[in-house]
Scaffold this active site. Sequence first.
Site, PDB file in Angstrom:
ATOM      1  N   TYR A 174       0.837  -1.196   0.000  1.00 46.71           N
ATOM      2  CA  TYR A 174       0.000   0.000   0.000  1.00 46.71           C
ATOM      3  C   TYR A 174       0.873   1.248   0.000  1.00 46.71           C
ATOM      4  O   TYR A 174       2.035   1.237   0.402  1.00 46.71           O
ATOM      5  CB  TYR A 174      -0.938   0.020   1.206  1.00 46.71           C
ATOM      6  CG  TYR A 174      -0.218   0.149   2.533  1.00 46.71           C
ATOM      7  CD1 TYR A 174       0.032   1.403   3.097  1.00 46.71           C
ATOM      8  CD2 TYR A 174       0.217  -0.973   3.216  1.00 46.71           C
ATOM      9  CE1 TYR A 174       0.714   1.525   4.303  1.00 46.71           C
ATOM     10  CE2 TYR A 174       0.883  -0.859   4.416  1.00 46.71           C
ATOM     11  CZ  TYR A 174       1.128   0.382   4.956  1.00 46.71           C
ATOM     12  OH  TYR A 174       1.806   0.497   6.147  1.00 46.71           O
TER      13      TYR A 174
ATOM     14  N   PHE B 145       2.301   9.546   4.115  1.00 49.72           N
ATOM     15  CA  PHE B 145       2.374   9.350   5.555  1.00 49.72           C
ATOM     16  C   PHE B 145       2.716   7.918   5.941  1.00 49.72           C
ATOM     17  O   PHE B 145       3.164   7.657   7.051  1.00 49.72           O
ATOM     18  CB  PHE B 145       1.076   9.791   6.246  1.00 49.72           C
ATOM     19  CG  PHE B 145      -0.125   8.969   5.874  1.00 49.72           C
ATOM     20  CD1 PHE B 145      -0.423   7.808   6.568  1.00 49.72           C
ATOM     21  CD2 PHE B 145      -0.952   9.356   4.842  1.00 49.72           C
ATOM     22  CE1 PHE B 145      -1.530   7.043   6.237  1.00 49.72           C
ATOM     23  CE2 PHE B 145      -2.065   8.596   4.493  1.00 49.72           C
ATOM     24  CZ  PHE B 145      -2.346   7.441   5.193  1.00 49.72           C
ATOM     25  N   ASP B 146       2.523   6.983   5.015  1.00 47.83           N
ATOM     26  CA  ASP B 146       2.870   5.589   5.303  1.00 47.83           C
ATOM     27  C   ASP B 146       2.867   4.821   3.986  1.00 47.83           C
ATOM     28  O   ASP B 146       1.978   5.024   3.151  1.00 47.83           O
ATOM     29  CB  ASP B 146       1.864   4.970   6.271  1.00 47.83           C
ATOM     30  CG  ASP B 146       2.361   3.668   6.878  1.00 47.83           C
ATOM     31  OD1 ASP B 146       3.555   3.348   6.685  1.00 47.83           O
ATOM     32  OD2 ASP B 146       1.568   2.986   7.553  1.00 47.83           O
TER      33      ASP B 146
ATOM     34  N   ILE C 276      -8.503   0.219  10.038  1.00 46.13           N
ATOM     35  CA  ILE C 276      -9.576   1.203   9.971  1.00 46.13           C
ATOM     36  C   ILE C 276     -10.733   0.704   9.100  1.00 46.13           C
ATOM     37  O   ILE C 276     -10.567  -0.139   8.226  1.00 46.13           O
ATOM     38  CB  ILE C 276      -9.049   2.551   9.433  1.00 46.13           C
ATOM     39  CG1 ILE C 276      -8.414   2.388   8.047  1.00 46.13           C
ATOM     40  CG2 ILE C 276      -8.067   3.166  10.420  1.00 46.13           C
ATOM     41  CD1 ILE C 276      -7.967   3.692   7.420  1.00 46.13           C
TER      42      ILE C 276
ATOM     43  N   TYR D 172      -9.173   7.878  10.759  1.00 47.55           N
ATOM     44  CA  TYR D 172      -8.745   8.136  12.140  1.00 47.55           C
ATOM     45  C   TYR D 172      -9.543   9.228  12.828  1.00 47.55           C
ATOM     46  O   TYR D 172      -9.194   9.656  13.927  1.00 47.55           O
ATOM     47  CB  TYR D 172      -7.251   8.476  12.155  1.00 47.55           C
ATOM     48  CG  TYR D 172      -6.401   7.318  11.693  1.00 47.55           C
ATOM     49  CD1 TYR D 172      -6.126   6.256  12.541  1.00 47.55           C
ATOM     50  CD2 TYR D 172      -5.896   7.273  10.400  1.00 47.55           C
ATOM     51  CE1 TYR D 172      -5.358   5.177  12.126  1.00 47.55           C
ATOM     52  CE2 TYR D 172      -5.125   6.202   9.965  1.00 47.55           C
ATOM     53  CZ  TYR D 172      -4.864   5.159  10.826  1.00 47.55           C
ATOM     54  OH  TYR D 172      -4.112   4.095  10.412  1.00 47.55           O
TER      55      TYR D 172
ATOM     56  N   PHE E 132      -5.317   5.798  -0.517  1.00 48.93           N
ATOM     57  CA  PHE E 132      -4.432   4.633  -0.545  1.00 48.93           C
ATOM     58  C   PHE E 132      -4.486   3.975  -1.917  1.00 48.93           C
ATOM     59  O   PHE E 132      -5.568   3.814  -2.495  1.00 48.93           O
ATOM     60  CB  PHE E 132      -4.859   3.575   0.477  1.00 48.93           C
ATOM     61  CG  PHE E 132      -4.644   3.950   1.914  1.00 48.93           C
ATOM     62  CD1 PHE E 132      -3.431   3.701   2.541  1.00 48.93           C
ATOM     63  CD2 PHE E 132      -5.663   4.537   2.644  1.00 48.93           C
ATOM     64  CE1 PHE E 132      -3.235   4.020   3.870  1.00 48.93           C
ATOM     65  CE2 PHE E 132      -5.479   4.860   3.977  1.00 48.93           C
ATOM     66  CZ  PHE E 132      -4.260   4.602   4.590  1.00 48.93           C
TER      67      PHE E 132
END
Length: 253
Positions: free
Chosen positions: A173, A183-184, A201, A227, A244
């Site tokens: 991902y 961010f990730d 999530i 979140y 994503f």
Amino acid sequence: MYVNMSSVAAFFVATTGRAVAFSTRSALPQAARALSVRQMATGPMPYDEDKMPIYALGLNIGMQISQQTDFKTLLDEDELEILLKGFGDVVKVEATVNPMEVLQKYGPAVNQLLRERMDGILDRVKKEGGEFIEGFLDCNDEAVKTDSGLVYYSMIEGTGASPTVSDTVEVHYHGTLTDGTVFDSSVDRGATIKFGLGQVIKGWQEGLAMMKEGGKATLVIPSELAYGDNGSGGAVPPGATLKFEVELFKVNP
């Protein structure tokens, strides 16, 4: 914008009755992640080698405070100077007033000010997220918006099994904010990740259930399926809509 109001309140001992203790054990990984997101500048060391440990101590304290609350977003430049003056007066024991008396008198006003500014920024972030979703739908005719608000766009149709929340999945991902900030990303780390789908999530649970093994899709997830108003550490701001790109490699019951 990153605000943790419970952490902010903890700073004001007079209004909460609790003191704050900094802990490097949990703060450093989060602070490092926040720094990577904010893309802070790198350059030559600002001090001689023998003074750098003291500078590092200051950076550590600053990272922990910034991890809890992004004062640079909440305050203007003049206000930041006043904040730093108060911090310095306490650290250098140069305050001309009793800090506890100041906290007793102005602590509630500080909390109110931060709350009002946080609410305004939170509303703006959510509004921008909604506009991003509408723009994404306009630009991608095959994207679908579900009843929950999730946006699903199939990039490659898979041919294998679809997961349920009780399954374990293996994925790649790449997660970004609506401004493109990463961010990730397991893609950037160069390794797939396995996890129970029921542990993530809601937007992921719903989105991956629409995929099949071998497939790749874009998920645009509103904050209420991500979140929420709390965000996630320093990486995901409160109220943020997330995007994503996900590849589903394996589903294990």
